[in-house]
Scaffold this motif. Structure first.
Motif, mmCIF file in Angstrom:
data_model
loop_
_atom_site.group_PDB
_atom_site.id
_atom_site.type_symbol
_atom_site.label_atom_id
_atom_site.label_comp_id
_atom_site.label_asym_id
_atom_site.label_seq_id
_atom_site.Cartn_x
_atom_site.Cartn_y
_atom_site.Cartn_z
ATOM 1 N N ILE A 5 -15.927 -1.620 1.846
ATOM 2 C CA ILE A 5 -16.970 -2.552 1.387
ATOM 3 C C ILE A 5 -17.412 -3.465 2.517
ATOM 4 N N LYS A 6 -16.471 -3.857 3.365
ATOM 5 C CA LYS A 6 -16.789 -4.844 4.414
ATOM 6 C C LYS A 6 -17.904 -4.374 5.337
ATOM 7 N N THR A 7 -18.124 -3.073 5.411
ATOM 8 C CA THR A 7 -19.130 -2.538 6.327
ATOM 9 C C THR A 7 -20.542 -2.838 5.847
ATOM 10 N N ASN A 8 -20.715 -2.813 4.517
ATOM 11 C CA ASN A 8 -21.986 -3.230 3.919
ATOM 12 C C ASN A 8 -21.750 -3.511 2.436
ATOM 13 N N LEU A 18 -14.172 2.678 -3.482
ATOM 14 C CA LEU A 18 -14.451 1.539 -2.604
ATOM 15 C C LEU A 18 -13.154 0.928 -2.089
ATOM 16 N N GLU A 19 -13.159 0.553 -0.822
ATOM 17 C CA GLU A 19 -11.993 -0.104 -0.225
ATOM 18 C C GLU A 19 -12.312 -1.576 -0.051
ATOM 19 N N ALA A 20 -11.424 -2.445 -0.547
ATOM 20 C CA ALA A 20 -11.662 -3.888 -0.550
ATOM 21 C C ALA A 20 -10.711 -4.581 0.423
ATOM 22 N N PHE A 57 -7.036 -1.911 -2.325
ATOM 23 C CA PHE A 57 -7.019 -3.333 -1.968
ATOM 24 C C PHE A 57 -6.115 -3.503 -0.752
ATOM 25 N N ASP A 58 -6.737 -3.938 0.358
ATOM 26 C CA ASP A 58 -6.037 -3.958 1.649
ATOM 27 C C ASP A 58 -5.919 -5.331 2.312
ATOM 28 N N SER A 59 -6.216 -6.431 1.612
ATOM 29 C CA SER A 59 -6.162 -7.719 2.318
ATOM 30 C C SER A 59 -4.795 -7.940 2.973
ATOM 31 N N ILE A 113 2.626 0.796 1.404
ATOM 32 C CA ILE A 113 3.007 -0.034 2.556
ATOM 33 C C ILE A 113 2.133 0.370 3.731
ATOM 34 N N ARG A 114 1.480 -0.630 4.344
ATOM 35 C CA ARG A 114 0.707 -0.336 5.556
ATOM 36 C C ARG A 114 1.656 -0.236 6.740
ATOM 37 N N ILE A 115 1.523 0.855 7.469
ATOM 38 C CA ILE A 115 2.357 1.089 8.646
ATOM 39 C C ILE A 115 1.483 0.904 9.888
ATOM 40 N N LEU A 167 1.846 5.278 1.303
ATOM 41 C CA LEU A 167 1.894 4.731 2.666
ATOM 42 C C LEU A 167 0.475 4.744 3.224
ATOM 43 N N HIS A 168 0.221 3.806 4.137
ATOM 44 C CA HIS A 168 -1.147 3.597 4.621
ATOM 45 C C HIS A 168 -1.151 3.370 6.124
ATOM 46 N N ILE A 169 -2.125 3.968 6.802
ATOM 47 C CA ILE A 169 -2.407 3.566 8.188
ATOM 48 C C ILE A 169 -3.916 3.388 8.341
ATOM 49 N N HIS A 170 -4.298 2.489 9.238
ATOM 50 C CA HIS A 170 -5.689 2.429 9.714
ATOM 51 C C HIS A 170 -5.525 2.045 11.177
ATOM 52 N N SER A 171 -5.712 3.014 12.060
ATOM 53 C CA SER A 171 -5.323 2.807 13.461
ATOM 54 C C SER A 171 -6.261 1.883 14.220
ATOM 55 N N SER A 227 -10.813 0.596 14.507
ATOM 56 C CA SER A 227 -12.185 1.077 14.370
ATOM 57 C C SER A 227 -12.684 1.632 15.703
ATOM 58 N N GLN A 228 -13.678 2.513 15.605
ATOM 59 C CA GLN A 228 -14.273 3.147 16.786
ATOM 60 C C GLN A 228 -13.239 3.860 17.649
ATOM 61 N N MET A 229 -12.330 4.586 16.982
ATOM 62 C CA MET A 229 -11.305 5.333 17.719
ATOM 63 C C MET A 229 -11.968 6.349 18.653
ATOM 64 N N GLY A 280 -9.842 4.497 7.949
ATOM 65 C CA GLY A 280 -11.150 4.964 8.437
ATOM 66 C C GLY A 280 -11.094 5.047 9.949
ATOM 67 N N GLY A 281 -12.099 4.478 10.618
ATOM 68 C CA GLY A 281 -11.981 4.284 12.061
ATOM 69 C C GLY A 281 -12.781 5.208 12.952
ATOM 70 N N LEU A 282 -13.472 6.198 12.352
ATOM 71 C CA LEU A 282 -14.247 7.090 13.222
ATOM 72 C C LEU A 282 -15.542 6.398 13.655
ATOM 73 N N PRO A 283 -15.861 6.439 14.966
ATOM 74 C CA PRO A 283 -17.129 5.824 15.378
ATOM 75 C C PRO A 283 -18.311 6.586 14.793
ATOM 76 N N GLU A 323 -10.716 5.699 4.068
ATOM 77 C CA GLU A 323 -11.428 4.401 3.939
ATOM 78 C C GLU A 323 -12.459 4.269 5.054
ATOM 79 N N PHE A 324 -13.410 5.173 5.137
ATOM 80 C CA PHE A 324 -14.390 5.084 6.224
ATOM 81 C C PHE A 324 -15.434 4.004 5.937
ATOM 82 N N GLY A 325 -15.899 3.382 6.992
ATOM 83 C CA GLY A 325 -16.965 2.381 6.873
ATOM 84 C C GLY A 325 -18.116 2.754 7.781
ATOM 85 N N GLN A 326 -17.910 2.453 9.046
ATOM 86 C CA GLN A 326 -18.973 2.604 10.035
ATOM 87 C C GLN A 326 -19.566 4.011 10.107
#
Ligand SMILES: Cc1ncc(COP(=O)(O)O)c(C=O)c1O
Length: 404
Positions: free
Chosen positions: A62-65, A81-83, A104-106, A146-148, A191-195, A197-199, A234-237, A268-271
């Motif tokens: 969601i944060k992307t738009n 949607l990812e919040a 929900f990832d805050s 758990i976010r790793i 389990l969760h990872i988000h390495s 953005s713009q990897m 997410g994280g793909l440019p 959880e892609f955004g960009q």
């Protein structure tokens, strides 16, 4: 710089010129700028994502738009949607998103926020630290993850690299025994990872995915079936619509890493999804010879670009009647409307030399991290927001003042 007219005239199905021509007669005196979502491009992007990563849950960041109508549209198209905040969770619900498609990832959830989501059956709620686990009731019905921190260097720019050893995001994968113990002691099923953005470095990201898989398998070896959901972030440019090779390569990689496992995979892609699916236009208010134009979108809309490094947005100029200016190009500095020296969208960008006051600058591929980051600086109103469906343009929201 890629001049816009090459994309917009050659590529009929994604052209934005008809959208601009439909929009111009509808703009009022106050509409010195306007923001547009290009629905055919959005659909094309989502279809490519689903084809590259079939059988997975795609919850778009969601944060992307965060435009309310855009969120409703994503949900209507069947996406989750990812919040990143409780406010975004509420926006996702207001958009009609099924709770089991919301993530929900805050990183700083309060006890009250946790109480608000703990019994949302099927909502994936990822904790950022092991301490956060203690705040959840033992009979919570959300899916607890758990976010790793995978501790890889996937080549994100410094500001968006969340996988450094000292990152504030997630439990470092080097603390594997603590992670496994926590997953066994608490009602953790994901389990969760988000390495980051713009990897740029997908080999490093592959390492991160393998690390995630191995921790999940280690937990399941001790407690079969305990981990059933893996959220790979997410994280793909962004990349051009005409050659979406990065997503194809990444999709094949994800499938290879998880082949033979039965985990439910979530993204959880955004960009990557949003960037090409939007454009903005602004009146050219002043042309100061020899080489500067002043427009009505600056660091308020292009916050990241003015304060860090400008993205290479394709640009074009049309007359007030919507006719593309085709004069010989020369370099211009494009100044925004805010009262500080750094308020430039770009420097030395080629624009048609025959542009005039009252022409419009079209800035393409502005769908990600622009409207979402709108800045209050100088108290300027947020432009009206429109959507183009390939045939007609509709207004999604009026020009608005942000409350202070
Ligand atoms: C946890 C999380 N997921 C997903 C995203 C979306 O990332 P991107 O827009 O790079 O795909 C972000 C971006 O900051 C994030 O922090």
């Amino acid at each position: 710089m890629r001049p816009l007219r090459k994309t917009c005239l050659v590529e009929n199905n994604t052209s934005i010129l008809p959208a601009v021509q439909s929009l111009l007669p509808q703009l009022g005196r106050e509409d010195t700028a306007a923001i547009v979502t290009h629905l055919p491009r959005l659909k094309a992007r989502l279809a490519h994502l689903s084809a590259a990563m079939p059988g997975m849950q795609h919850s778009i960041a969601i944060k992307t738009n965060p435009h309310a109508q855009l969120l409703r549209t994503l949900v209507e198209f069947g996406y989750g949607l990812e919040a990143a905040s409780i406010e975004e969770v509420r926006r996702a619900k207001a958009a009609g998103c099924p709770v089991n498609q919301i993530i929900f990832d805050s990183p700083v959830k309060t006890r009250h926020e946790i109480a608000e989501v703990a019994y949302e059956k099927g909502m994936l709620v990822n904790v950022n630290t092991l301490a956060e686990l203690k705040r959840f009731p033992s009979d919570a019905t959300c899916i607890l993850g758990i976010r790793i921190n995978p501790q890889v260097h996937a080549g994100s720019p410094e500001m968006f690299d969340v996988s450094k050893n000292e990152s504030k995001f997630g439990v470092p994968i080097s603390q594997q025994s603590d992670l496994i113990q926590a997953a066994l002691n608490y009602p953790v099923n994901a389990l969760h990872i988000h390495s980051g953005s713009q990897m740029q470095n997908l080999d490093a990201q592959k390492e991160a995915l393998i690390g995630l898989r191995e921790v999940a398998i280690a937990i399941n070896t001790q407690s079969p079936g305990k981990i059933n959901t893996l959220d790979i972030g997410g994280g793909l440019p962004s990349e051009p619509l005409q050659a979406q090779t990065k997503m194809s390569i990444y999709g094949a990689m994800v499938q290879e890493v998880f082949r033979g496992t039965s985990f439910k995979l979530v993204t959880e892609f955004g960009q990557w999804v949003h960037a090409p699916a939007g454009f903005a236009i602004s009146a050219i208010e002043y042309v100061v010879r020899p080489d500067r134009v002043f427009i009505h979108l600056g660091a308020d809309f292009f916050m990241r670009d003015a304060y860090t490094r400008a993205r290479p947005f394709p640009l074009a100029v049309v007359s007030a009647e919507g006719v593309l200016r085709q004069g010989e190009e020369r370099p211009f500095d494009i100044a925004g409307p805010l009262c500080f020296a750094g308020d430039y969208l770009a420097h030395k960008k080629n624009l048609p030399g025959d542009l005039e006051e009252n022409d419009l600058l079209i800035v393409d591929e502005t769908g990600a991290n622009t409207y979402a980051l709108w800045s209050r600086h100088c108290s300027r109103t947020v432009p009206s927001y429109w959507a183009w469906d390939g045939n007609s343009i509709v207004k999604w929201s009026e020009r608005q003042t942000i409350g202070f």
